[in-house]
Design an enzyme around this catalytic site. Structure first.
Site, PDB file in Angstrom:
ATOM      1  N   GLU A  40       0.828  -1.216   0.000  1.00  0.00           N
ATOM      2  CA  GLU A  40       0.000   0.000   0.000  1.00  0.00           C
ATOM      3  C   GLU A  40       0.865   1.269   0.000  1.00  0.00           C
ATOM      4  O   GLU A  40       1.832   1.366   0.766  1.00  0.00           O
ATOM      5  CB  GLU A  40      -0.870   0.003   1.268  1.00  0.00           C
ATOM      6  CG  GLU A  40      -1.784   1.211   1.395  1.00  0.00           C
ATOM      7  CD  GLU A  40      -2.466   1.304   2.762  1.00  0.00           C
ATOM      8  OE1 GLU A  40      -1.873   0.868   3.780  1.00  0.00           O
ATOM      9  OE2 GLU A  40      -3.586   1.828   2.807  1.00  0.00           O
ATOM     10  N   LYS A 110      -9.654   2.142  -2.186  1.00  0.00           N
ATOM     11  CA  LYS A 110      -9.846   1.607  -0.822  1.00  0.00           C
ATOM     12  C   LYS A 110     -11.175   2.089  -0.243  1.00  0.00           C
ATOM     13  O   LYS A 110     -11.466   3.294  -0.245  1.00  0.00           O
ATOM     14  CB  LYS A 110      -8.678   2.069   0.043  1.00  0.00           C
ATOM     15  CG  LYS A 110      -8.643   1.511   1.450  1.00  0.00           C
ATOM     16  CD  LYS A 110      -7.387   2.026   2.165  1.00  0.00           C
ATOM     17  CE  LYS A 110      -7.227   1.515   3.569  1.00  0.00           C
ATOM     18  NZ  LYS A 110      -6.002   2.047   4.206  1.00  0.00           N
ATOM     19  N   CYS A 145      -5.195  -2.915   3.209  1.00  0.00           N
ATOM     20  CA  CYS A 145      -4.826  -2.637   4.594  1.00  0.00           C
ATOM     21  C   CYS A 145      -6.011  -2.690   5.562  1.00  0.00           C
ATOM     22  O   CYS A 145      -6.529  -3.758   5.863  1.00  0.00           O
ATOM     23  CB  CYS A 145      -4.071  -1.304   4.653  1.00  0.00           C
ATOM     24  SG  CYS A 145      -3.014  -1.149   6.130  1.00  0.00           S
TER      25      CYS A 145
HETATM   26  O1  AKG Z   1      -6.035  -1.493  10.975  1.00  0.00           O
HETATM   27  C1  AKG Z   1      -4.885  -1.241  11.321  1.00  0.00           C
HETATM   28  O2  AKG Z   1      -4.464  -1.543  12.440  1.00  0.00           O
HETATM   29  C2  AKG Z   1      -3.931  -0.579  10.384  1.00  0.00           C
HETATM   30  C3  AKG Z   1      -4.614   0.025   9.198  1.00  0.00           C
HETATM   31  C4  AKG Z   1      -3.717   0.931   8.428  1.00  0.00           C
HETATM   32  O3  AKG Z   1      -2.627   1.231   8.841  1.00  0.00           O
HETATM   33  C5  AKG Z   1      -4.146   1.454   7.125  1.00  0.00           C
HETATM   34  O4  AKG Z   1      -5.209   1.079   6.619  1.00  0.00           O
HETATM   35  O5  AKG Z   1      -3.393   2.260   6.542  1.00  0.00           O
END
Ligand code: AKG
Length: 262
Positions: A40, A110, A145
């Site tokens: 990402e 996303k 993510c």
């Molecule tokens: O859910 C998490 O703990 C991390 C999510 C995250 O860092 C993101 O989506 O950029």
């Protein structure tokens, strides 16, 4: 089928341009693979909020150009991770998937933005469309993510034909246990491969978990990275998905929501 996950380091002492060139070279090195995956927001860094607007690109910007060329040169399916896409006034956390000919097959914005009332959650707009990349051997659903925490997205991707999920991330080290646990959970509950590719290094003061992982449809971890930059290479057997779904047909016992056609 061979897959390579490039757990690239996102370090502040490397420019976006330099990292883009390095990522393209790393993709070209994986020409023996069928599918190559990047994480990402690797051009800018998932937590480098102050750079989101300045480093945002149109869909067909420099990251698109570099990744299309790298996919074509390597002759691989490439999930090029995500970058900050600018569309008018709006920013999106957008993933790109290229064919071995270097054509854009699909893109995914996303859906679940991270940060609650700050960061990505306020700087970016949310996507709304579920996307399954029509890989001929292993159709894979796209998630990014924080999406990993929302199982209904993955069930929707199964209903849309996904046999695997490719999940680029910039997951922080502090919650690494959640990352590893949820990657396995999404594989087990959906009887699908999970290819989850994180970043190495640290940016904007946030240590990255790394620990990219590939999980099979039974929930077994096939390969797992450490915390530093590395390329994780695995062999996948697409037949394992229908076999697992046929031998333990839990998806057929769904009561709520649409029944999976598997
Ligand atoms: O859910 C998490 O703990 C991390 C999510 C995250 O860092 C993101 O989506 O950029």
């Amino acid at each position: 089928m061979r897959a390579s996950l490039i757990q690239i380091a996102v370090n502040p002492d490397e420019s976006v341009d330099a990292r883009r060139r390095r990522a393209a070279a790393l993709v070209r090195d994986e020409s023996a693979s069928d599918l190559v995956v990047l994480p990402e927001l690797w051009p800018v860094g998932a937590f480098a909020y102050e750079a989101f607007a300045t480093d945002a690109e149109p869909l067909r910007g420099p990251t698109y150009e570099a990744m299309a060329a790298a996919a074509a040169d390597a002759g691989v399916w490439l999930h090029a991770g995500s970058f900050v896409e600018r569309d008018g006034e709006a920013l999106y956390n957008t993933s790109l998937v290229f064919s071995p000919g270097g054509e854009l097959v699909c893109s995914y914005r996303k859906i679940h933005r991270f940060g609650f009332d700050q960061g990505e959650a306020v700087l970016m707009s949310a996507g709304s469309e579920l996307v399954v990349a029509p890989h001929p051997e292993l159709p894979f659903g796209l998630a990014t993510c924080y999406d990993l925490r929302f199982p209904e997205l993955f069930r929707g991707l199964v209903d849309a034909g996904a046999a695997a999920f490719v999940i680029p991330a910039g997951w922080p080290e502090r919650r690494r246990e959640h990352w590893s646990l949820l990657a396995r959970a999404r594989a087990v509950e959906n009887q699908a491969y999970v290819l989850a590719c994180g970043t190495a290094g640290a940016h904007a003061g946030v240590e990255q978990a790394g620990h990219s992982v590939v999980v099979d449809p039974w929930g077994e971890v096939l390969a797992e990275a450490g915390r530093t930059e590395e390329v994780l290479t695995v062999t996948l057997d697409p037949e394992r998905v229908p076999e697992t779904r046929a031998s333990f047909p839990a998806l057929k016992d769904r009561v709520l929501g649409p029944r999976a056609p598997h």
